[in-house]
Design a protein around this motif. Structure first.
Motif, PDB file in Angstrom:
ATOM      1  N   ASN A 172       0.928  -1.393   0.053  1.00 59.44           N
ATOM      2  CA  ASN A 172      -0.083   0.065   0.041  1.00 59.44           C
ATOM      3  C   ASN A 172       0.750   1.209  -0.016  1.00 59.44           C
ATOM      4  O   ASN A 172       0.289   2.377  -0.506  1.00 59.44           O
ATOM      5  CB  ASN A 172      -0.944   0.062   1.231  1.00 59.44           C
ATOM      6  N   ALA A 173       2.018   1.036   0.621  1.00 59.56           N
ATOM      7  CA  ALA A 173       3.116   2.191   0.718  1.00 59.56           C
ATOM      8  C   ALA A 173       3.562   2.397  -0.717  1.00 59.56           C
ATOM      9  O   ALA A 173       4.458   3.586  -0.971  1.00 59.56           O
ATOM     10  CB  ALA A 173       3.952   2.122   1.775  1.00 59.56           C
ATOM     11  N   GLY A 174       3.702   1.509  -1.746  1.00 49.23           N
ATOM     12  CA  GLY A 174       4.270   1.704  -2.950  1.00 49.23           C
ATOM     13  C   GLY A 174       5.609   0.998  -2.994  1.00 49.23           C
ATOM     14  O   GLY A 174       6.459   1.149  -3.969  1.00 49.23           O
ATOM     15  N   LEU A 175       6.101   0.315  -1.958  1.00 45.38           N
ATOM     16  CA  LEU A 175       7.409  -0.239  -1.984  1.00 45.38           C
ATOM     17  C   LEU A 175       7.417  -1.499  -3.050  1.00 45.38           C
ATOM     18  O   LEU A 175       6.495  -1.984  -3.517  1.00 45.38           O
ATOM     19  CB  LEU A 175       7.893  -0.700  -0.654  1.00 45.38           C
ATOM     20  N   GLN A 176       8.563  -1.584  -3.715  1.00 46.87           N
ATOM     21  CA  GLN A 176       8.793  -2.515  -4.851  1.00 46.87           C
ATOM     22  C   GLN A 176       9.828  -3.479  -4.535  1.00 46.87           C
ATOM     23  O   GLN A 176      10.921  -2.886  -3.996  1.00 46.87           O
ATOM     24  CB  GLN A 176       8.949  -1.771  -6.077  1.00 46.87           C
ATOM     25  N   PRO A 177       9.888  -4.621  -5.132  1.00 48.96           N
ATOM     26  CA  PRO A 177      11.032  -5.348  -5.235  1.00 48.96           C
ATOM     27  C   PRO A 177      12.146  -4.780  -5.832  1.00 48.96           C
ATOM     28  O   PRO A 177      11.959  -4.064  -6.798  1.00 48.96           O
ATOM     29  CB  PRO A 177      10.621  -6.858  -5.682  1.00 48.96           C
ATOM     30  N   GLY A 178      13.272  -5.075  -5.327  1.00 47.05           N
ATOM     31  CA  GLY A 178      14.811  -3.965  -6.099  1.00 47.05           C
ATOM     32  C   GLY A 178      14.778  -2.713  -5.201  1.00 47.05           C
ATOM     33  O   GLY A 178      16.045  -2.141  -5.077  1.00 47.05           O
ATOM     34  N   ASP A 179      13.924  -2.305  -4.227  1.00 47.83           N
ATOM     35  CA  ASP A 179      14.154  -0.775  -3.504  1.00 47.83           C
ATOM     36  C   ASP A 179      15.035  -1.181  -2.465  1.00 47.83           C
ATOM     37  O   ASP A 179      15.057  -2.514  -1.960  1.00 47.83           O
ATOM     38  CB  ASP A 179      12.808  -0.430  -3.055  1.00 47.83           C
ATOM     39  N   ILE A 180      15.955  -0.554  -2.065  1.00 41.23           N
ATOM     40  CA  ILE A 180      16.648  -0.637  -1.096  1.00 41.23           C
ATOM     41  C   ILE A 180      16.535   0.746   0.012  1.00 41.23           C
ATOM     42  O   ILE A 180      16.407   1.742  -0.388  1.00 41.23           O
ATOM     43  CB  ILE A 180      18.325  -0.173  -1.694  1.00 41.23           C
ATOM     44  N   VAL A 181      15.877  -0.222   1.244  1.00 41.55           N
ATOM     45  CA  VAL A 181      15.604   0.795   2.304  1.00 41.55           C
ATOM     46  C   VAL A 181      16.963   1.211   3.039  1.00 41.55           C
ATOM     47  O   VAL A 181      17.749   0.234   3.517  1.00 41.55           O
ATOM     48  CB  VAL A 181      14.615   0.227   3.388  1.00 41.55           C
ATOM     49  N   ILE A 182      17.288   2.526   3.071  1.00 43.80           N
ATOM     50  CA  ILE A 182      18.686   3.071   3.492  1.00 43.80           C
ATOM     51  C   ILE A 182      18.312   3.727   5.020  1.00 43.80           C
ATOM     52  O   ILE A 182      19.201   4.152   5.643  1.00 43.80           O
ATOM     53  CB  ILE A 182      19.312   3.888   2.671  1.00 43.80           C
ATOM     54  N   GLY A 183      16.906   3.898   5.184  1.00 42.37           N
ATOM     55  CA  GLY A 183      16.471   4.779   6.477  1.00 42.37           C
ATOM     56  C   GLY A 183      15.172   4.327   7.012  1.00 42.37           C
ATOM     57  O   GLY A 183      14.345   4.294   6.198  1.00 42.37           O
ATOM     58  N   LEU A 184      14.870   4.459   8.165  1.00 36.72           N
ATOM     59  CA  LEU A 184      13.591   4.574   8.729  1.00 36.72           C
ATOM     60  C   LEU A 184      13.537   5.562   9.731  1.00 36.72           C
ATOM     61  O   LEU A 184      14.175   5.745  10.696  1.00 36.72           O
ATOM     62  CB  LEU A 184      13.318   3.063   9.598  1.00 36.72           C
ATOM     63  N   ASP A 185      12.456   6.425   9.437  1.00 37.07           N
ATOM     64  CA  ASP A 185      12.321   7.794  10.042  1.00 37.07           C
ATOM     65  C   ASP A 185      13.737   8.517  10.373  1.00 37.07           C
ATOM     66  O   ASP A 185      14.002   9.069  11.359  1.00 37.07           O
ATOM     67  CB  ASP A 185      11.727   7.572  11.615  1.00 37.07           C
ATOM     68  N   ASN A 186      14.186   8.449   9.121  1.00 31.71           N
ATOM     69  CA  ASN A 186      15.747   8.958   8.936  1.00 31.71           C
ATOM     70  C   ASN A 186      16.895   8.523  10.073  1.00 31.71           C
ATOM     71  O   ASN A 186      17.800   9.344  10.184  1.00 31.71           O
ATOM     72  CB  ASN A 186      15.581  10.742   9.418  1.00 31.71           C
ATOM     73  N   VAL A 187      16.640   7.517  10.514  1.00 31.76           N
ATOM     74  CA  VAL A 187      17.552   6.501  11.084  1.00 31.76           C
ATOM     75  C   VAL A 187      18.339   5.585  10.147  1.00 31.76           C
ATOM     76  O   VAL A 187      17.539   4.812   9.604  1.00 31.76           O
ATOM     77  CB  VAL A 187      17.006   5.801  12.243  1.00 31.76           C
ATOM     78  N   PRO A 188      19.453   5.622   9.780  1.00 31.14           N
ATOM     79  CA  PRO A 188      20.140   4.684   8.820  1.00 31.14           C
ATOM     80  C   PRO A 188      19.940   3.433   9.098  1.00 31.14           C
ATOM     81  O   PRO A 188      19.898   2.714  10.258  1.00 31.14           O
ATOM     82  CB  PRO A 188      21.851   5.097   8.936  1.00 31.14           C
ATOM     83  N   VAL A 189      19.702   2.832   8.107  1.00 28.70           N
ATOM     84  CA  VAL A 189      19.542   1.155   8.118  1.00 28.70           C
ATOM     85  C   VAL A 189      20.678   0.561   7.623  1.00 28.70           C
ATOM     86  O   VAL A 189      21.120   0.636   6.330  1.00 28.70           O
ATOM     87  CB  VAL A 189      18.335   0.739   7.280  1.00 28.70           C
TER      88      VAL A 189
END
Length: 232
Positions: A172-189
């Motif tokens: 529902n948020a629009g995330l897709q396979p291949g996306d790289i999550v580099i932060g959550l709430d601007n905290v580095p992942v």
């Protein structure tokens, strides 16, 4: 975390006497304090071991080696998967290491391997907590998710999405396979474990902001946090 050919290992140091740590690993009533919902052990060479870990996960097998206060080996019922537990006195207490060995680990996908090691790490941290502070943290484990399969990205900081479940918060948020999550709430992942730990600190139905690399583009997407699909 160590990855070498067909085995993987996780370890921790517990500031407690060897006798207590050994009991925590080998006696039903003590395993139930930090690890299992239910344990049934015939702790002898040739004896059977069964463990219900919660969240729908169980394991069972036969003890093939026991060296008191040093190590024991549980051979899975499939004859291939082996769990080797070693204990060693060190300056800070007792080092506990759990090694999984199986021929198919070399072919196991990275996400499944990271998930297995992360789960083991969570339980080992709970062993440390229970025997150092008396606090059992299992009620706080595996509460939240957004509906993705992911793995630490091999070239950069972040975790790469491999699968987005249909109808999930991530979809529902629009995330897709291949996306790289580099932060959550601007905290580095920093990778798989970093993502899971941060996400599980969020309240159910609380929104989380994801900083995402999609090719050369950096996006910010918002997703609700959903309950983990399997209860304890």
């Amino acid at each position: 975390m160590t990855k070498v050919e067909n085995f993987v290992k996780r370890e921790i140091v517990v500031n407690a006497p060897m006798e207590k740590v050994w009991e925590a690993l080998t006696k039903e009533e003590h395993l139930n304090k930090w690890y299992t919902k239910e344990a049934k052990l015939d702790f002898r060479v040739g004896g059977k071991g069964y463990m219900d870990h919660g969240w729908g996960a169980t394991s069972e097998g036969t003890f093939t080696e026991i060296v008191p206060m040093r190590r024991f080996v549980l051979q899975g019922n499939d004859g291939d998967f082996t769990t080797i537990t070693n204990v060693e006195v060190v300056d800070e207490g007792v080092k506990v290491s759990i090694t999984y060995s199986a021929s198919y680990l070399e072919e196991m996908d990275a996400a499944s391997k990271e998930n297995m090691l992360f789960g083991t790490g969570q339980f080992l941290e709970n062993l440390k907590s229970v025997y150092e502070t008396g606090l059992d943290n299992r009620k706080n484990l595996w509460q939240a998710w957004i509906g993705i399969v992911h793995t630490t990205h091999h070239e950069s900081i972040g975790t790469e999405i491999l699968q987005v479940n249909d109808g999930s918060a991530a979809a529902n948020a629009g995330l897709q396979p291949g996306d790289i999550v580099i932060g959550l709430d601007n905290v580095p992942v920093l990778g798989y474990e970093s993502f899971e730990r941060f996400l599980n600190s969020k309240a159910i139905n609380e929104p989380v902001s994801l900083q995402v690399l999609r090719g050369a583009e950096e996006l910010e997407l918002r997703s609700n946090v959903e309950p983990y699909p399997v209860s304890y």
